[in-house]
Design a protein around this motif. Structure first.
Motif, PDB file in Angstrom:
ATOM      1  N   ILE A 173       0.833  -1.197   0.000  1.00 33.32           N
ATOM      2  CA  ILE A 173       0.000   0.000   0.000  1.00 33.32           C
ATOM      3  C   ILE A 173       0.873   1.255   0.000  1.00 33.32           C
ATOM      4  N   SER A 174       1.934   1.242   0.801  1.00 33.86           N
ATOM      5  CA  SER A 174       2.834   2.396   0.849  1.00 33.86           C
ATOM      6  C   SER A 174       3.464   2.652  -0.512  1.00 33.86           C
ATOM      7  N   HIS A 175       3.803   1.581  -1.226  1.00 32.91           N
ATOM      8  CA  HIS A 175       4.403   1.727  -2.560  1.00 32.91           C
ATOM      9  C   HIS A 175       3.421   2.395  -3.519  1.00 32.91           C
ATOM     10  N   ILE A 176       2.151   1.994  -3.463  1.00 31.47           N
ATOM     11  CA  ILE A 176       1.130   2.607  -4.318  1.00 31.47           C
ATOM     12  C   ILE A 176       1.048   4.106  -4.048  1.00 31.47           C
ATOM     13  N   ILE A 177       1.054   4.469  -2.765  1.00 40.34           N
ATOM     14  CA  ILE A 177       0.910   5.877  -2.390  1.00 40.34           C
ATOM     15  C   ILE A 177       2.149   6.675  -2.772  1.00 40.34           C
ATOM     16  N   ARG A 178       3.338   6.138  -2.451  1.00 38.44           N
ATOM     17  CA  ARG A 178       4.582   6.869  -2.745  1.00 38.44           C
ATOM     18  C   ARG A 178       4.791   7.052  -4.244  1.00 38.44           C
ATOM     19  N   SER A 179       4.324   6.095  -5.034  1.00 36.26           N
ATOM     20  CA  SER A 179       4.530   6.156  -6.485  1.00 36.26           C
ATOM     21  C   SER A 179       3.518   7.057  -7.176  1.00 36.26           C
ATOM     22  N   SER A 180       2.536   7.556  -6.437  1.00 38.93           N
ATOM     23  CA  SER A 180       1.483   8.366  -7.033  1.00 38.93           C
ATOM     24  C   SER A 180       1.934   9.814  -7.199  1.00 38.93           C
ATOM     25  N   GLY A 181       1.073  10.607  -7.830  1.00 36.27           N
ATOM     26  CA  GLY A 181       1.385  12.010  -8.061  1.00 36.27           C
ATOM     27  C   GLY A 181       0.724  12.965  -7.090  1.00 36.27           C
ATOM     28  N   ILE A 182       0.193  12.460  -5.967  1.00 33.15           N
ATOM     29  CA  ILE A 182      -0.448  13.341  -4.993  1.00 33.15           C
ATOM     30  C   ILE A 182       0.620  14.110  -4.216  1.00 33.15           C
ATOM     31  N   SER A 183       0.205  15.105  -3.447  1.00 32.94           N
ATOM     32  CA  SER A 183       1.162  15.954  -2.734  1.00 32.94           C
ATOM     33  C   SER A 183       1.931  15.154  -1.689  1.00 32.94           C
ATOM     34  N   GLU A 184       3.100  15.672  -1.310  1.00 29.50           N
ATOM     35  CA  GLU A 184       3.935  14.990  -0.323  1.00 29.50           C
ATOM     36  C   GLU A 184       3.250  14.923   1.035  1.00 29.50           C
ATOM     37  N   ARG A 185       2.546  15.985   1.401  1.00 30.84           N
ATOM     38  CA  ARG A 185       1.850  15.973   2.688  1.00 30.84           C
ATOM     39  C   ARG A 185       0.752  14.911   2.696  1.00 30.84           C
ATOM     40  N   ALA A 186      -0.007  14.810   1.596  1.00 35.72           N
ATOM     41  CA  ALA A 186      -1.056  13.803   1.511  1.00 35.72           C
ATOM     42  C   ALA A 186      -0.463  12.391   1.556  1.00 35.72           C
ATOM     43  N   LYS A 187       0.668  12.192   0.883  1.00 26.67           N
ATOM     44  CA  LYS A 187       1.331  10.883   0.938  1.00 26.67           C
ATOM     45  C   LYS A 187       1.700  10.520   2.368  1.00 26.67           C
ATOM     46  N   ARG A 188       2.316  11.486   3.066  1.00 28.02           N
ATOM     47  CA  ARG A 188       2.773  11.221   4.436  1.00 28.02           C
ATOM     48  C   ARG A 188       1.591  10.888   5.350  1.00 28.02           C
ATOM     49  N   LEU A 189       0.529  11.678   5.273  1.00 31.50           N
ATOM     50  CA  LEU A 189      -0.630  11.438   6.132  1.00 31.50           C
ATOM     51  C   LEU A 189      -1.256  10.074   5.851  1.00 31.50           C
ATOM     52  N   ALA A 190      -1.428   9.742   4.570  1.00 31.07           N
ATOM     53  CA  ALA A 190      -2.066   8.481   4.203  1.00 31.07           C
ATOM     54  C   ALA A 190      -1.251   7.283   4.688  1.00 31.07           C
ATOM     55  N   ILE A 191       0.063   7.339   4.506  1.00 29.41           N
ATOM     56  CA  ILE A 191       0.919   6.237   4.948  1.00 29.41           C
ATOM     57  C   ILE A 191       0.904   6.123   6.468  1.00 29.41           C
ATOM     58  N   GLU A 192       0.859   7.251   7.174  1.00 27.17           N
ATOM     59  CA  GLU A 192       0.791   7.216   8.630  1.00 27.17           C
ATOM     60  C   GLU A 192      -0.502   6.553   9.106  1.00 27.17           C
ATOM     61  N   VAL A 193      -1.613   6.833   8.414  1.00 24.96           N
ATOM     62  CA  VAL A 193      -2.890   6.211   8.789  1.00 24.96           C
ATOM     63  C   VAL A 193      -2.839   4.710   8.573  1.00 24.96           C
ATOM     64  N   PHE A 194      -2.375   4.276   7.399  1.00 24.00           N
ATOM     65  CA  PHE A 194      -2.279   2.837   7.132  1.00 24.00           C
ATOM     66  C   PHE A 194      -1.327   2.162   8.111  1.00 24.00           C
ATOM     67  N   THR A 195      -0.244   2.832   8.471  1.00 29.45           N
ATOM     68  CA  THR A 195       0.693   2.259   9.434  1.00 29.45           C
ATOM     69  C   THR A 195       0.036   2.086  10.792  1.00 29.45           C
ATOM     70  N   GLU A 196      -0.735   3.086  11.218  1.00 25.75           N
ATOM     71  CA  GLU A 196      -1.438   3.009  12.501  1.00 25.75           C
ATOM     72  C   GLU A 196      -2.402   1.828  12.530  1.00 25.75           C
ATOM     73  N   ILE A 197      -3.170   1.655  11.455  1.00 27.45           N
ATOM     74  CA  ILE A 197      -4.134   0.552  11.397  1.00 27.45           C
ATOM     75  C   ILE A 197      -3.411  -0.786  11.333  1.00 27.45           C
ATOM     76  N   ALA A 198      -2.359  -0.874  10.522  1.00 25.31           N
ATOM     77  CA  ALA A 198      -1.605  -2.121  10.410  1.00 25.31           C
ATOM     78  C   ALA A 198      -0.958  -2.491  11.738  1.00 25.31           C
ATOM     79  N   ARG A 199      -0.457  -1.486  12.469  1.00 19.13           N
ATOM     80  CA  ARG A 199       0.143  -1.744  13.781  1.00 19.13           C
ATOM     81  C   ARG A 199      -0.899  -2.334  14.741  1.00 19.13           C
ATOM     82  N   ALA A 200      -2.114  -1.797  14.703  1.00 15.39           N
ATOM     83  CA  ALA A 200      -3.178  -2.314  15.566  1.00 15.39           C
ATOM     84  C   ALA A 200      -3.564  -3.735  15.183  1.00 15.39           C
TER      85      ALA A 200
END
Length: 429
Positions: A113-140
């Motif tokens: 999932i992180s690879h999909i987000i990092r490889s996209s053309g969305i803003s850097e802030r949006a990438k960081r926030l999205a990956i942080e959310v997925f990481t939080e859920i995956a950690r749980a």
């Protein structure tokens, strides 16, 4: 002037409700869709509709997978009947409505999932926030299943609709140029929900796990439904800087994102956008920290001093003692520690190990600090580090104690004399 966003979770929170509420603040749905499409993920379409529930206007967002006719049918009927869960969303351990997504059945891990987000053309802030959310859920999820986070592979959080909800929310927060985010206590239902592993209690395990250490309060409602989903709570925990009342601000917008279940009352997430203007806005920084407190009545002064030193070396922002009177008229000390929220558990371990206390109070609080820079002043005695702060255009210089004490000892001067030398050299005198 700072832009503040407040999540009012009076009916819970889910991914689609979050995306709908943020768009409802006035964003152009077509622009949001265009940004989401930069992910390069295929096989879905997004329906964004302005609608009214209980005479309240808001936005309803639905992610429909190609070939998923059941989803569209249920979306049309969900407003007229109650389900055994709160929101239509793929997440955590749930497999809602028995959907079958054969074209997306391959499981995804956090790396994918992180690879999909990092490889996209969305803003850097949006990438960081999205990956942080997925990481939080995956950690749980990893904690719930007793696995390492790298071992967690689950198709629900990797499903297209969850990716769209989470990345879409991150995109909206970036487009709205939000500086600070806060939230209300989160209202949750009760009972059980059906999933592929059987019946699970509400709140579901992943949400309970994420609640720990979040600083976010939960309120149980007399509703037999799941109102808080892991995706929704994962977003909230990641972006929120504090839980409580609406912060002081000038309200500039309100948005509603609707849920899919008829709960007998308004099922929506409300977001409130506002601004805060300060006369010292350029000189100050406002953030949220944790305040840890414990009363200690039978630990030696030496041990208390050692504990405070150890806490500071471990990352506490401040640690100090206040004389107090405890039960049976015992003189005692209250240890107060200011720290970042994520450091509370680690610092608690130090307090329990080094003192006799058996309990610690923890609460979140806001603080305002002056912006500061670290500089160096060259004196006839040697170099001294200084903190440089300004208030209303007036600059203050605060020499570092350790450097000044060292020079005072080496030159047989008083500490005050060294301070005066540093300030004089700083002012060019």
């Amino acid at each position: 002037m700072e832009r503040i966003l407040y999540f009012d979770c009076f009916a819970g929170i889910s991914g689609d409700m979050t995306l709908g509420a943020l768009i409802d603040l006035g964003l152009d749905p077509s622009e949001v869709k265009a940004e989401i499409e930069k992910l390069g993920v295929k096989g879905y379409r997004i329906e964004i509709q302005k609608t009214t529930r209980y005479s309240i206007g808001g936005t309803d967002v639905t992610v429909i997978l190609e070939g998923d006719t059941a989803c569209a049918h249920e979306h049309a009927e969900n407003h007229d009947k109650s389900e055994d869960h709160g929101h239509h969303e793929h997440h955590g351990l749930h497999e809602h409505h028995g959907h079958h997504h054969s074209h997306e059945e391959k499981e995804r891990g956090l790396h994918d999932i992180s690879h999909i987000i990092r490889s996209s053309g969305i803003s850097e802030r949006a990438k960081r926030l999205a990956i942080e959310v997925f990481t939080e859920i995956a950690r749980a999820e990893a904690a719930v299943h007793g696995k390492q986070i790298e071992e967690v592979h689950f198709h629900e959080v990797g499903a297209i609709d969850s990716i769209v909800d989470i990345v879409g929310a991150a995109i909206c927060i970036d487009m709205l140029k939000i500086d600070r985010i806060y939230c209300s206590p989160v209202h949750e239902g009760q009972g059980f929900i059906h999933c592929r592993h059987g019946r699970l209690p509400v709140p579901v395990p992943a949400v309970i796990k994420m609640l720990a250490g979040s600083g976010i309060s939960i309120v149980t409602e007399d509703i037999q439904a799941e109102l808080v989903t892991p995706t929704g709570f994962g977003i909230l925990k990641t972006v929120s800087q504090g839980c409580g009342k609406i912060p002081k601000m000038q309200v500039t917008g309100v948005g509603y994102g609707f849920g899919k279940t008829n709960t007998g009352r308004l099922n929506a997430l409300r977001v409130i956008l506002g601004t805060e203007e300060s006369s010292m806005d350029s000189d100050t920084v406002r953030d949220s920290v944790a305040l840890m407190e414990t009363n200690i009545d039978n630990t030696t002064g030496e041990a208390l001093g050692y504990t405070a030193d150890k806490l500071m070396k471990a990352g506490a922002l401040d640690a100090y003692f206040t004389p107090i009177q405890m039960k049976k008229n015992r003189p005692a000390a209250m240890l107060s520690v200011i720290c970042k929220e994520e450091d509370t558990e680690r610092l608690s371990d130090i307090i329990f190990k080094e003192t006799s206390t058996i309990g610690i109070r923890i609460r979140q609080t806001d603080r305002i600090t002056l912006k500061r820079e670290i500089g160096t002043v060259h004196t006839e005695l040697g170099e001294v580090r200084v903190k440089l702060v300004s208030v209303g255009g007036l600059e203050r210089v605060q020499p570092e104690y350790d450097d000044c004490a060292k020079l005072a000892e080496e030159n047989n001067l008083s500490l005050n004399e060294v301070y005066e030398i540093v300030k004089r050299c700083r002012n060019g005198k």
